[in-house]
Design an enzyme around this catalytic site. Structure first.
Site, PDB file in Angstrom:
ATOM      1  N   LYS A  79       0.819  -1.222   0.000  1.00 53.29           N
ATOM      2  CA  LYS A  79       0.000   0.000   0.000  1.00 53.29           C
ATOM      3  C   LYS A  79       0.846   1.262   0.000  1.00 53.29           C
ATOM      4  O   LYS A  79       0.335   2.336  -0.298  1.00 53.29           O
ATOM      5  CB  LYS A  79      -0.997  -0.003   1.156  1.00 53.29           C
ATOM      6  CG  LYS A  79      -0.417   0.268   2.517  1.00 53.29           C
ATOM      7  CD  LYS A  79      -1.535   0.385   3.543  1.00 53.29           C
ATOM      8  CE  LYS A  79      -0.954   0.648   4.920  1.00 53.29           C
ATOM      9  NZ  LYS A  79      -1.953   0.466   5.964  1.00 53.29           N
ATOM     10  N   ASP A  80       2.119   1.144   0.353  1.00 54.40           N
ATOM     11  CA  ASP A  80       3.003   2.309   0.340  1.00 54.40           C
ATOM     12  C   ASP A  80       3.776   2.460  -0.975  1.00 54.40           C
ATOM     13  O   ASP A  80       4.556   3.402  -1.125  1.00 54.40           O
ATOM     14  CB  ASP A  80       4.014   2.214   1.503  1.00 54.40           C
ATOM     15  CG  ASP A  80       3.321   2.173   2.857  1.00 54.40           C
ATOM     16  OD1 ASP A  80       2.255   2.811   2.990  1.00 54.40           O
ATOM     17  OD2 ASP A  80       3.830   1.499   3.775  1.00 54.40           O
ATOM     18  N   ARG A 127      -8.086   8.779   6.442  1.00 53.27           N
ATOM     19  CA  ARG A 127      -9.187   7.865   6.105  1.00 53.27           C
ATOM     20  C   ARG A 127      -9.760   7.272   7.392  1.00 53.27           C
ATOM     21  O   ARG A 127     -10.964   7.292   7.636  1.00 53.27           O
ATOM     22  CB  ARG A 127      -8.675   6.737   5.194  1.00 53.27           C
ATOM     23  CG  ARG A 127      -9.661   5.602   4.974  1.00 53.27           C
ATOM     24  CD  ARG A 127      -9.056   4.461   4.145  1.00 53.27           C
ATOM     25  NE  ARG A 127      -7.854   3.881   4.729  1.00 53.27           N
ATOM     26  CZ  ARG A 127      -7.844   2.965   5.689  1.00 53.27           C
ATOM     27  NH1 ARG A 127      -8.965   2.514   6.196  1.00 53.27           N
ATOM     28  NH2 ARG A 127      -6.701   2.512   6.167  1.00 53.27           N
ATOM     29  N   ARG A 128      -8.872   6.759   8.245  1.00 59.00           N
ATOM     30  CA  ARG A 128      -9.334   6.164   9.503  1.00 59.00           C
ATOM     31  C   ARG A 128      -9.945   7.212  10.415  1.00 59.00           C
ATOM     32  O   ARG A 128     -10.913   6.923  11.130  1.00 59.00           O
ATOM     33  CB  ARG A 128      -8.174   5.466  10.212  1.00 59.00           C
ATOM     34  CG  ARG A 128      -7.693   4.233   9.456  1.00 59.00           C
ATOM     35  CD  ARG A 128      -6.419   3.666  10.066  1.00 59.00           C
ATOM     36  NE  ARG A 128      -5.921   2.535   9.301  1.00 59.00           N
ATOM     37  CZ  ARG A 128      -4.650   2.196   9.232  1.00 59.00           C
ATOM     38  NH1 ARG A 128      -3.729   2.901   9.868  1.00 59.00           N
ATOM     39  NH2 ARG A 128      -4.274   1.153   8.519  1.00 59.00           N
ATOM     40  N   ARG A 145       1.891   9.983  16.100  1.00 61.16           N
ATOM     41  CA  ARG A 145       3.169   9.823  15.427  1.00 61.16           C
ATOM     42  C   ARG A 145       3.877   8.549  15.854  1.00 61.16           C
ATOM     43  O   ARG A 145       3.548   7.966  16.871  1.00 61.16           O
ATOM     44  CB  ARG A 145       4.097  11.003  15.769  1.00 61.16           C
ATOM     45  CG  ARG A 145       3.969  12.178  14.841  1.00 61.16           C
ATOM     46  CD  ARG A 145       2.793  13.061  15.213  1.00 61.16           C
ATOM     47  NE  ARG A 145       2.801  14.297  14.441  1.00 61.16           N
ATOM     48  CZ  ARG A 145       1.728  14.948  14.039  1.00 61.16           C
ATOM     49  NH1 ARG A 145       0.534  14.481  14.317  1.00 61.16           N
ATOM     50  NH2 ARG A 145       1.830  16.057  13.356  1.00 61.16           N
ATOM     51  N   ARG A 151       3.286   3.581  18.713  1.00 59.48           N
ATOM     52  CA  ARG A 151       1.862   3.954  18.785  1.00 59.48           C
ATOM     53  C   ARG A 151       1.126   3.070  19.779  1.00 59.48           C
ATOM     54  O   ARG A 151       0.291   3.548  20.538  1.00 59.48           O
ATOM     55  CB  ARG A 151       1.212   3.831  17.406  1.00 59.48           C
ATOM     56  CG  ARG A 151       1.695   4.902  16.466  1.00 59.48           C
ATOM     57  CD  ARG A 151       0.909   4.842  15.191  1.00 59.48           C
ATOM     58  NE  ARG A 151       1.767   5.031  14.040  1.00 59.48           N
ATOM     59  CZ  ARG A 151       1.413   4.760  12.798  1.00 59.48           C
ATOM     60  NH1 ARG A 151       0.223   4.265  12.544  1.00 59.48           N
ATOM     61  NH2 ARG A 151       2.247   4.969  11.809  1.00 59.48           N
ATOM     62  N   CYS A 237      -2.303   9.988  -1.570  1.00 59.81           N
ATOM     63  CA  CYS A 237      -2.390  10.082  -0.119  1.00 59.81           C
ATOM     64  C   CYS A 237      -3.358  11.167   0.280  1.00 59.81           C
ATOM     65  O   CYS A 237      -3.748  11.285   1.417  1.00 59.81           O
ATOM     66  CB  CYS A 237      -1.033  10.407   0.470  1.00 59.81           C
ATOM     67  SG  CYS A 237      -0.124   8.956   0.963  1.00 59.81           S
TER      68      CYS A 237
END
Ligand code: PBG
Length: 311
Positions: A79-80, A127-128, A145, A151, A237
């Site tokens: 996805k990146d 999106r989330r 971050r 996280r 993005c």
């Protein structure tokens, strides 16, 4: 034969690369692999990924090492990976995709449904952020971050009550943490989520055929549909779009969701087509989204991204 494998310095990248190597060893007896980690800006910069203008700039740094023959191939989170690779490069292999869904991790074990009003939820993905606010308008969503482990640790600190992450990252890292899976209908994942892309030089046929032995054809076709769609809509993005393709027999269903900047409006398209023509399926879903006015939804996203970045 010994291969040099390019990876980013992050723990997720190393975990994914080690997994790929162990799969390759099973089907290529006698082959050897050495990881060359390439420290990219993304591994030294703790801003969320979407704050950096260009999608996949870190992956591009690793890919440059493939083009320049410093390494034989590179392992990425699909996805990146930007939609356009350098013309000397190819996605040589897509192994079987992991779980595509996102998960909810909270300090006290609450789910998204029952977490207390006013709870602070962290995510690095707009999106989330929109998806969480749509389900729970009474919580606060804030950018978070750091890498995945950082996280997760932050959920036991003072600033966050919970976070949202991709399940695939957690499973690949083998992190021992309680989480609740989020339903794909409400949390339509990022195109390509859960998949790994192995990038090699297009003219290196020996390496490509060695890598192809761990290719999963359904995963490849699903990802081609998701990427065809996101290329068509040009989500990049800057315009969060959830897309998810699933094959079944000779068919494939592609489901896409797009949101307005305030999360109040959403567009949803689902189409089923031939599994073996993922490009047309992606394009058809893209055309339907356009007819439904996806370009209007895209309107104020840029401002929203700026605002999110300076929060
Ligand atoms: N953009 C960061 C990123 N890139 C790949 C993964 C997880 C693994 C995957 O989705 O394939 C993550 C973390 C996340 O989204 O929570």
């Amino acid at each position: 034969m010994k291969y040099i494998v390019g990876a980013r310095g992050s723990q997720l990248s190393l975990a994914q690369t080690n997994w790929v190597i162990s799969e390759l060893k099973k089907v290529n007896p006698g082959s050897e692999y050495e990881i060359k980690s390439i420290t990219t800006k993304g591994d030294t910069d703790s801003r969320p990924l979407f704050t950096i203008n260009q999608k996949g700039i870190f992956e591009k740094e690793v890919d440059r090492a493939v083009s320049q023959k410093e390494v034989d191939f590179a392992v990425h989170s699909l996805k990146d990976v930007p939609s356009e690779l350098d013309e000397s490069l190819v996605i040589a292999c897509i192994p079987k995709r992991e779980a595509v869904n996102d998960v909810f991790i909270s300090s006290d074990g609450s789910s998204l449904e029952n977490i207390k009003k006013g709870a602070v939820i962290g995510t690095s993905s707009l999106r989330r952020a929109v998806q969480v606010s749509r389900k729970r308008p009474d919580v606060t969503v804030k950018p978070i971050r750091g890498n995945i482990e950082t996280r997760i640790k932050k959920t036991s600190g003072e600033n966050f009550d919970a976070i949202v992450l991709a399940q695939a990252g957690i499973s690949r890292l083998g992190v021992d943490v309680k989480f609740s899976p989020l339903p794909i209908n409400d949390f339509s994942p990022s195109p390509g989520q859960g998949a790994i892309a192995i990038v090699a030089r297009s003219d290196d046929t020996n390496t490509i055929s060695m890598l192809k032995k761990i290719e999963d054809s359904d995963s490849r076709l699903e990802i081609e549909a998701e990427r065809a769609l996101s290329n068509y809509v040009d989500s990049g993005c800057r315009f969060p779009l959830g897309a998810y393709a699933k094959s079944s027999g000779t068919e494939m269903t592609l489901t896409v969701t797009a949101f307005s900047v305030d999360g109040k409006q959403s567009l949803h398209v689902t189409k089923t087509g031939s599994k073996n023509d993922p490009a047309s399926l992606g394009k058809n879903v893209g055309e339907e989204l356009r007819k439904k006015g996806v370009n209007d939804l895209a309107l104020n996203w840029r401002e929203k991204v700026e605002e999110w970045n300076t929060t």
